[in-house]
Design a protein around this motif. Structure first.
Motif, PDB file in Angstrom:
ATOM      1  N   GLN A 187       0.838  -1.198   0.000  1.00 42.02           N
ATOM      2  CA  GLN A 187       0.000   0.000   0.000  1.00 42.02           C
ATOM      3  C   GLN A 187       0.872   1.246   0.000  1.00 42.02           C
ATOM      4  O   GLN A 187       1.818   1.361   0.757  1.00 42.02           O
ATOM      5  CB  GLN A 187      -0.906  -0.002   1.231  1.00 42.02           C
ATOM      6  CG  GLN A 187      -1.927   1.132   1.204  1.00 42.02           C
ATOM      7  CD  GLN A 187      -2.900   1.026   2.366  1.00 42.02           C
ATOM      8  OE1 GLN A 187      -2.740   0.176   3.230  1.00 42.02           O
ATOM      9  NE2 GLN A 187      -3.897   1.879   2.364  1.00 42.02           N
ATOM     10  N   ASN A 229       2.211   5.003   0.531  1.00 41.91           N
ATOM     11  CA  ASN A 229       2.172   5.903   1.675  1.00 41.91           C
ATOM     12  C   ASN A 229       1.045   6.907   1.464  1.00 41.91           C
ATOM     13  O   ASN A 229       0.991   7.582   0.446  1.00 41.91           O
ATOM     14  CB  ASN A 229       3.517   6.621   1.797  1.00 41.91           C
ATOM     15  CG  ASN A 229       3.719   7.195   3.182  1.00 41.91           C
ATOM     16  OD1 ASN A 229       3.118   6.716   4.138  1.00 41.91           O
ATOM     17  ND2 ASN A 229       4.578   8.191   3.277  1.00 41.91           N
ATOM     18  N   GLN A 230       0.114   6.981   2.370  1.00 43.82           N
ATOM     19  CA  GLN A 230      -1.069   7.801   2.181  1.00 43.82           C
ATOM     20  C   GLN A 230      -0.746   9.285   2.288  1.00 43.82           C
ATOM     21  O   GLN A 230       0.098   9.698   3.078  1.00 43.82           O
ATOM     22  CB  GLN A 230      -2.131   7.424   3.217  1.00 43.82           C
ATOM     23  CG  GLN A 230      -2.734   6.043   2.980  1.00 43.82           C
ATOM     24  CD  GLN A 230      -3.889   5.770   3.924  1.00 43.82           C
ATOM     25  OE1 GLN A 230      -4.055   6.461   4.926  1.00 43.82           O
ATOM     26  NE2 GLN A 230      -4.688   4.769   3.597  1.00 43.82           N
ATOM     27  N   THR A 231      -1.464  10.073   1.479  1.00 37.96           N
ATOM     28  CA  THR A 231      -1.317  11.531   1.530  1.00 37.96           C
ATOM     29  C   THR A 231      -2.661  12.158   1.852  1.00 37.96           C
ATOM     30  O   THR A 231      -3.721  11.571   1.601  1.00 37.96           O
ATOM     31  CB  THR A 231      -0.814  12.092   0.193  1.00 37.96           C
ATOM     32  OG1 THR A 231      -1.742  11.740  -0.843  1.00 37.96           O
ATOM     33  CG2 THR A 231       0.565  11.557  -0.153  1.00 37.96           C
ATOM     34  N   ASN A 232      -2.595  13.346   2.393  1.00 35.52           N
ATOM     35  CA  ASN A 232      -3.790  14.117   2.713  1.00 35.52           C
ATOM     36  C   ASN A 232      -3.658  15.509   2.105  1.00 35.52           C
ATOM     37  O   ASN A 232      -2.573  15.922   1.685  1.00 35.52           O
ATOM     38  CB  ASN A 232      -3.975  14.234   4.233  1.00 35.52           C
ATOM     39  CG  ASN A 232      -4.224  12.879   4.877  1.00 35.52           C
ATOM     40  OD1 ASN A 232      -5.053  12.109   4.410  1.00 35.52           O
ATOM     41  ND2 ASN A 232      -3.486  12.586   5.953  1.00 35.52           N
ATOM     42  N   THR A 286       2.128  14.160   3.063  1.00 40.11           N
ATOM     43  CA  THR A 286       1.878  13.218   4.152  1.00 40.11           C
ATOM     44  C   THR A 286       1.350  13.987   5.358  1.00 40.11           C
ATOM     45  O   THR A 286       1.528  15.210   5.472  1.00 40.11           O
ATOM     46  CB  THR A 286       3.164  12.481   4.542  1.00 40.11           C
ATOM     47  OG1 THR A 286       4.096  13.424   5.083  1.00 40.11           O
ATOM     48  CG2 THR A 286       3.781  11.789   3.331  1.00 40.11           C
ATOM     49  N   GLN A 287       0.713  13.250   6.261  1.00 40.39           N
ATOM     50  CA  GLN A 287       0.154  13.901   7.446  1.00 40.39           C
ATOM     51  C   GLN A 287       1.247  14.595   8.245  1.00 40.39           C
ATOM     52  O   GLN A 287       1.064  15.712   8.745  1.00 40.39           O
ATOM     53  CB  GLN A 287      -0.561  12.860   8.322  1.00 40.39           C
ATOM     54  CG  GLN A 287      -1.375  13.462   9.463  1.00 40.39           C
ATOM     55  CD  GLN A 287      -2.528  14.323   8.966  1.00 40.39           C
ATOM     56  OE1 GLN A 287      -3.146  14.017   7.948  1.00 40.39           O
ATOM     57  NE2 GLN A 287      -2.799  15.416   9.662  1.00 40.39           N
TER      58      GLN A 287
END
Length: 543
Positions: free
Chosen positions: A253, A255-258, A317-318
């Motif tokens: 998965q 790396n999640q971004t906001n 990223t957060q």
């Protein structure tokens, strides 16, 4: 040099440029002795330089690289390959070759000749200038095709060498090979017919054109009035990297971004001011040109009329979003402000075309023309060919005997010739309603200016038609632009502007016995637009 030397040069001169120069001196009452004295002073040893290498003194380097400055006294430079070493000079008008050797073999230019052609190309770099009444951009050539214009001298560079015809041929070949000269050129002569000069329309007629003026920005009170984007997106570089195996069923998965919204002014006045300082556009004097009511840079940053309403959606990223550093905020601010500056310049043009059209007297505007046209391999095959001599029988027409065509010949493209044939075929219907009909080729006689931003357009043709049996003479003036298929989309702005003329153009000059109708026509294209043009043509002239 003495006055006697100049007299010998004057007597032997065959160059039109030199003949014109001596004629000018005569008109101004400048004697040859006085001219010789001035030349001796202008080209005195202290006003000449010899430069041969980068090791020349710093003082020489400064003089050589500041020749455009009015305070620079240097008039002549003796150099060996200096122009090929990055020397960039714009106000160079003469190059003198002080040797007479050749290195061509079997007519093929050698390295030295190619180098000399490149030297001419560098020396011929354009010296920008703006002419009153001519709105061609300062850095664009203005008289390449207009051989009769006296100001053409400002765009010419003369290359002097010993009389050596074989070398000149080889140099010409090298100039073509290096792209400095077109493969072929043709000089054409357009003459206003004597019969046309006997008409009342020649004596008293006019072409109505508009002007380009500086745009009035006094009504601009902020960014929201000029449709500037108020919300922008910016993506941070996360530095995240991952490996995946294409054939594996499961994927790692990402790396999640906001995304988080920031108000630009919340970055801090000092930081935004620092970002503004990095972009020349935001100098206060320049901003005042666009926003006359702006009070200060502080006002520009904090006022709701300007930057205070700008929102930036930052994606990262957060962790990045929670700890934006001042450096990152500065990068974001600079990127967004650069976008805004481009929008301002695009949405607030410096000029506009007037909607009031004013008359230019036909007899002063319409002139005989000598034009130089470049014929490249990809050119329209009809371009530069007289309409009376074309081998295409569908286009052939002897205009010398056609009273309705102002000039004695047409050397235009195939589309231009098709347009002329179209007008010729429409004459029987036109003559039922109009007492006089004239088609004028606009051979760089005038320009029109788009209402919105003052962009210049030279319509290829103007058709004049004077209506019969009316209390006041009603004179129609149709601006017509034949256009090749490959240019229909590219030049659409020209067509859009032409179509605006009928509704927007105003004539404030009042004539006791004349009335005028100005109409811009859709593009003429024989295969793609003829039907549309014909419909608009008949509608405009009610035939």
């Amino acid at each position: 040099m003495s006055g006697d030397d100049l007299q010998k040069l004057k007597d032997a001169a065959q160059s039109p440029a030199i003949q014109k120069a001596f004629a000018y001196f005569d008109e101004q009452g400048i004697t040859l002795n006085n001219l010789a004295a001035e030349l001796r002073e202008d080209f005195a040893p202290e006003r000449c330089l010899t430069v041969n290498s980068k090791s020349d003194s710093e003082e020489k380097q400064i003089l050589v690289n500041s020749l455009e400055e009015a305070s620079n006294p240097i008039r002549a430079i003796f150099a060996v390959d200096k122009l090929n070493e990055g020397w960039d000079v714009l106000n160079l008008f003469d190059i003198v070759r002080l040797y007479n050797t050749r290195d061509a073999k079997k007519g093929v230019p050698g390295k030295t000749t190619i180098s000399e052609a490149q030297l001419i190309g560098r020396g011929a770099r354009y010296f920008p200038f703006q002419l009153s009444g001519n709105h061609t951009p300062p850095d664009q050539r203005k008289f390449d095709t207009d051989l009769d214009n006296e100001l053409r001298t400002l765009e010419e560079l003369y290359y002097h060498s010993a009389h050596n015809p074989r070398y000149i041929d080889e140099l010409h070949t090298a100039l073509v090979q290096t792209g400095i000269m077109p493969p072929r050129q043709r000089t054409i002569h357009l003459r206003v017919k004597d019969a046309f000069k006997q008409t009342d329309f020649w004596q008293n007629g006019a072409i109505f054109v508009n002007k380009r003026i500086r745009k009035d920005r006094s009504g601009i009170l902020g960014l929201n009035q000029i449709e500037i984007t108020q919300r922008h997106a910016y993506r941070l570089t996360t530095g995240y990297a991952a490996e995946t195996a294409i054939l594996e069923a499961s994927q790692t998965q990402a790396n999640q971004t906001n995304t988080q919204a920031y108000n630009l002014r919340n970055f801090g006045i000092h930081l935004v001011r620092k970002a503004l300082n990095q972009l020349d556009f935001y100098r206060f004097a320049n901003l005042k040109n666009f926003f006359p009511h702006l009070k200060s840079i502080h006002d520009f940053i904090t006022s709701d009329d300007y930057l205070a309403q700008v929102i930036i959606d930052v994606t990262g990223t957060q962790a990045q979003l929670q700890t934006l550093s001042p450096e990152e905020k500065l990068r974001i601010a600079v990127a967004v402000l650069e976008k805004i500056s481009k929008e301002i310049q695009s949405n607030v043009p410096e000029y506009e075309g007037t909607k009031v059209f004013e008359p230019l007297a036909i007899q002063y505007c319409v002139k005989d023309k000598t034009l130089n046209i470049a014929l490249n391999d990809g050119s329209d095959q009809e371009f530069g060919v007289a309409m009376s001599q074309t081998t295409n029988l569908t286009l052939q027409l002897d205009l010398s005997s056609e009273a309705w065509y102002v000039y004695d010949e047409n050397y235009g493209t195939s589309e231009e010739k098709h347009l002329v044939r179209f007008i010729h075929s429409a004459l029987p219907n036109l003559q039922k309603k109009y007492s006089e009909i004239y088609l004028l080729r606009n051979a760089r006689l005038f320009q029109l200016y788009r209402f919105s931003d003052g962009a210049a357009l030279e319509p290829d043709f103007v058709l004049f038609a004077i209506e019969k049996h009316t209390q006041k003479a009603i004179i129609y003036q149709l601006f017509i632009e034949p256009k090749g298929g490959h240019l229909l989309s590219k030049d659409k702005w020209k067509e859009d502007f032409l179509k605006e003329i009928e509704q927007e153009a105003k004539i404030q000059v009042v004539y006791a016995n004349k009335d005028f109708r100005l109409v811009g026509m859709p593009f003429y294209n024989e295969t793609q637009r003829k039907s549309e043009f014909e419909t608009a043509f008949k509608q405009a002239l009610a035939i």
